[in-house]
Design a protein around this motif. Structure first.
Motif, PDB file in Angstrom:
ATOM      1  N   UNK A  36       0.803  -1.219   0.000  1.00 24.97           N
ATOM      2  CA  UNK A  36       0.000   0.000   0.000  1.00 24.97           C
ATOM      3  C   UNK A  36       0.840   1.276   0.000  1.00 24.97           C
ATOM      4  N   UNK A  37       1.935   1.235   0.794  1.00 24.29           N
ATOM      5  CA  UNK A  37       2.786   2.410   0.942  1.00 24.29           C
ATOM      6  C   UNK A  37       3.423   2.798  -0.408  1.00 24.29           C
ATOM      7  N   UNK A  38       3.876   1.794  -1.159  1.00 25.59           N
ATOM      8  CA  UNK A  38       4.501   2.067  -2.451  1.00 25.59           C
ATOM      9  C   UNK A  38       3.474   2.572  -3.464  1.00 25.59           C
ATOM     10  N   UNK A  39       2.288   1.969  -3.434  1.00 29.39           N
ATOM     11  CA  UNK A  39       1.232   2.395  -4.353  1.00 29.39           C
ATOM     12  C   UNK A  39       0.859   3.848  -4.066  1.00 29.39           C
ATOM     13  N   UNK A  40       0.785   4.196  -2.768  1.00 27.46           N
ATOM     14  CA  UNK A  40       0.444   5.566  -2.374  1.00 27.46           C
ATOM     15  C   UNK A  40       1.515   6.535  -2.860  1.00 27.46           C
ATOM     16  N   UNK A  41       2.763   6.129  -2.665  1.00 31.05           N
ATOM     17  CA  UNK A  41       3.875   6.992  -3.061  1.00 31.05           C
ATOM     18  C   UNK A  41       3.907   7.178  -4.585  1.00 31.05           C
ATOM     19  N   UNK A  42       3.590   6.100  -5.281  1.00 29.56           N
ATOM     20  CA  UNK A  42       3.566   6.129  -6.743  1.00 29.56           C
ATOM     21  C   UNK A  42       2.494   7.107  -7.237  1.00 29.56           C
ATOM     22  N   UNK A  43       1.324   7.039  -6.638  1.00 33.19           N
ATOM     23  CA  UNK A  43       0.252   7.965  -7.012  1.00 33.19           C
ATOM     24  C   UNK A  43       0.591   9.390  -6.644  1.00 33.19           C
ATOM     25  N   UNK A  44       1.276   9.534  -5.515  1.00 33.03           N
ATOM     26  CA  UNK A  44       1.635  10.882  -5.060  1.00 33.03           C
ATOM     27  C   UNK A  44       2.567  11.547  -6.070  1.00 33.03           C
ATOM     28  N   UNK A  45       3.431  10.741  -6.680  1.00 35.57           N
ATOM     29  CA  UNK A  45       4.337  11.282  -7.699  1.00 35.57           C
ATOM     30  C   UNK A  45       3.540  11.947  -8.816  1.00 35.57           C
ATOM     31  N   UNK A  46       2.538  11.228  -9.324  1.00 35.13           N
ATOM     32  CA  UNK A  46       1.728  11.762 -10.417  1.00 35.13           C
ATOM     33  C   UNK A  46       1.004  13.028  -9.968  1.00 35.13           C
ATOM     34  N   UNK A  47       0.466  12.988  -8.738  1.00 32.20           N
ATOM     35  CA  UNK A  47      -0.260  14.159  -8.230  1.00 32.20           C
ATOM     36  C   UNK A  47       0.648  15.371  -8.088  1.00 32.20           C
ATOM     37  N   UNK A  48       1.854  15.154  -7.517  1.00 31.97           N
ATOM     38  CA  UNK A  48       2.774  16.282  -7.335  1.00 31.97           C
ATOM     39  C   UNK A  48       3.107  16.916  -8.668  1.00 31.97           C
ATOM     40  N   UNK A  49       3.516  16.099  -9.629  1.00 31.41           N
ATOM     41  CA  UNK A  49       4.004  16.642 -10.892  1.00 31.41           C
ATOM     42  C   UNK A  49       2.862  17.189 -11.736  1.00 31.41           C
ATOM     43  N   UNK A  50       1.690  16.551 -11.648  1.00 31.51           N
ATOM     44  CA  UNK A  50       0.564  17.007 -12.467  1.00 31.51           C
ATOM     45  C   UNK A  50       0.151  18.425 -12.103  1.00 31.51           C
ATOM     46  N   UNK A  51       0.429  18.839 -10.865  1.00 37.59           N
ATOM     47  CA  UNK A  51       0.059  20.192 -10.440  1.00 37.59           C
ATOM     48  C   UNK A  51       1.061  21.225 -10.960  1.00 37.59           C
ATOM     49  N   UNK A  52       2.140  20.750 -11.573  1.00 39.16           N
ATOM     50  CA  UNK A  52       3.169  21.663 -12.077  1.00 39.16           C
ATOM     51  C   UNK A  52       3.122  21.713 -13.600  1.00 39.16           C
ATOM     52  N   UNK A  53       3.417  22.875 -14.142  1.00 37.73           N
ATOM     53  CA  UNK A  53       3.532  22.989 -15.582  1.00 37.73           C
ATOM     54  C   UNK A  53       4.724  23.889 -15.864  1.00 37.73           C
ATOM     55  N   UNK A  54       5.802  23.289 -16.336  1.00 36.38           N
ATOM     56  CA  UNK A  54       7.035  24.060 -16.518  1.00 36.38           C
ATOM     57  C   UNK A  54       7.866  23.423 -17.631  1.00 36.38           C
ATOM     58  N   UNK A  55       8.482  24.249 -18.480  1.00 33.79           N
ATOM     59  CA  UNK A  55       9.258  23.697 -19.603  1.00 33.79           C
ATOM     60  C   UNK A  55      10.417  22.787 -19.176  1.00 33.79           C
ATOM     61  N   UNK A  56      10.879  22.922 -17.923  1.00 35.65           N
ATOM     62  CA  UNK A  56      11.997  22.096 -17.468  1.00 35.65           C
ATOM     63  C   UNK A  56      11.566  20.984 -16.507  1.00 35.65           C
ATOM     64  N   UNK A  57      10.270  20.699 -16.488  1.00 33.53           N
ATOM     65  CA  UNK A  57       9.760  19.576 -15.684  1.00 33.53           C
ATOM     66  C   UNK A  57       8.987  18.645 -16.616  1.00 33.53           C
ATOM     67  N   UNK A  58       9.280  17.351 -16.548  1.00 31.34           N
ATOM     68  CA  UNK A  58       8.605  16.371 -17.401  1.00 31.34           C
ATOM     69  C   UNK A  58       7.093  16.418 -17.141  1.00 31.34           C
TER      70      UNK A  58
END
Ligand code: ATP
Ligand code: MG
Ligand code: MG
Length: 281
Positions: A47-69
């Motif tokens: 569960x902990x890894x799945x949560x962390x994996x989803x958190x990655x998508x959530x963190x980055x999805x809130x960002x929009x920047x030419x130097x961030x994937x």
């Protein structure tokens, strides 16, 4: 070939890390190349890894920047996956290995893009926590994208355990994290200082064998000077790195924007006679 989530046709493997395997794939609906990051199947029950994996998508999805994937999609059909912008090129680790010594101008050009990316994340309350050249992608024209916000955490009210704080590589671990402290904006700044050291010298400052010995060096050993490895480094540039790598977080840059401003003015003629920055213990 294999498909993930119905629409993503796997083409080849791009790389892997502790948590995930990343594939080059084709989005069959939009008819374009993407990168698909899949959680290792053996971790999917945790569960902990799945949560962390989803958190990655959530963190980055809130960002929009030419130097961030950029993140395009997430899903859990077939496996847990994150779909992102495909970057043609290599990791900064490979780039440094292949092209060192990198010119001062190129080092600054690359470093500035990394600082813009991390500065943007910090402005949006996100600490990366795993800054290292393996998590920075670079293409032929030296355009840089930061990826792998896998253990990123929102800054507000976040606390992490010691176990989590050593998830990242010991080579980029700030002294305060080596003592078990929380990852902060300032620990990201320390990791940025190590990346700058590697760009300038092609080496790690403390290339030790075991994580514990490396962590102890970050804590107690003085940082070597890049100018001991090559003679063409302006003191004003080296001083930016010295300030980022201050062992005491109080002596370090407060914000990435300060580091960026300092790096931007480092080549000004009026800083030509700058003395080596000495930070007292
Ligand atoms: P870590 O153990 O560092 O946390 P990880 O399992 O979280 O790694 P990533 O660092 O996200 O995985 O990706 C692993 C590797 O896949 C990268 O080092 C890089 O070589 C490649 N890669 C990742 N994202 C992309 C992308 N968008 N485009 C091209 N290659 C990528
Ligand atoms: Mg990684
Ligand atoms: Mg990761």
């Amino acid at each position: 070939g294999k498909r993930v989530g119905g629409r993503y046709q796997i083409i080849s493997r791009l790389g892997e890390g502790g948590m995930a395997v990343v594939y080059k794939a084709k989005d069959l609906i939009l008819d374009r190349l993407v990168a698909v990051k899949t959680l290792r199947p053996e971790l999917a029950g945790d569960e902990e890894f799945v949560r962390r994996f989803h958190r990655e998508a959530e963190s980055v999805a809130s960002l929009s920047h030419p130097n961030i994937v950029a993140i395009y999609d997430i899903g859990e059909e077939d496996c847990y996956y994150i779909v992102m912008e495909y970057i043609e090129g290599m990791t900064l680790k490979e780039f440094i290995k292949n092209y060192s010594p990198i010119s001062i101008d190129d080092s600054i050009y690359i470093m500035k893009q990394i600082l813009l990316a991390i500065g943007h994340a910090h402005e949006h309350g996100i600490v990366h926590r795993d800054i290292k050249p393996q998590n920075i992608l670079i293409n032929e024209s030296e355009s840089v994208k930061v990826t792998d916000f896998g253990i990123a955490l929102a800054v507000s009210g976040a606390t992490i355990t010691y176990t989590h704080s050593i998830m990242g590589s010991a080579h980029y671990l700030s002294p305060e994290q080596a003592k078990g402290g929380t990852a902060t904006i300032k620990s990201d700044i320390y990791a940025l200082g190590i990346v700058m050291f590697e760009l300038l010298t092609g080496k790690l400052p403390f290339p030790g064998a075991s994580p514990v010995s490396v962590a102890l060096k970050h804590l107690n050993s003085p940082m070597p000077y890049p100018s001991d490895f090559r003679s063409d480094i302006p003191q004003s540039i080296e001083n930016v790195m010295i300030r980022a790598l201050a062992k005491n977080p109080d002596d370090r840059y407060e914000q990435v924007t300060e580091m960026l401003d300092d790096l931007t003015t480092a080549l000004n003629p009026d800083r030509a006679n700058e003395q080596r920055l000495v930070i007292a213990d």
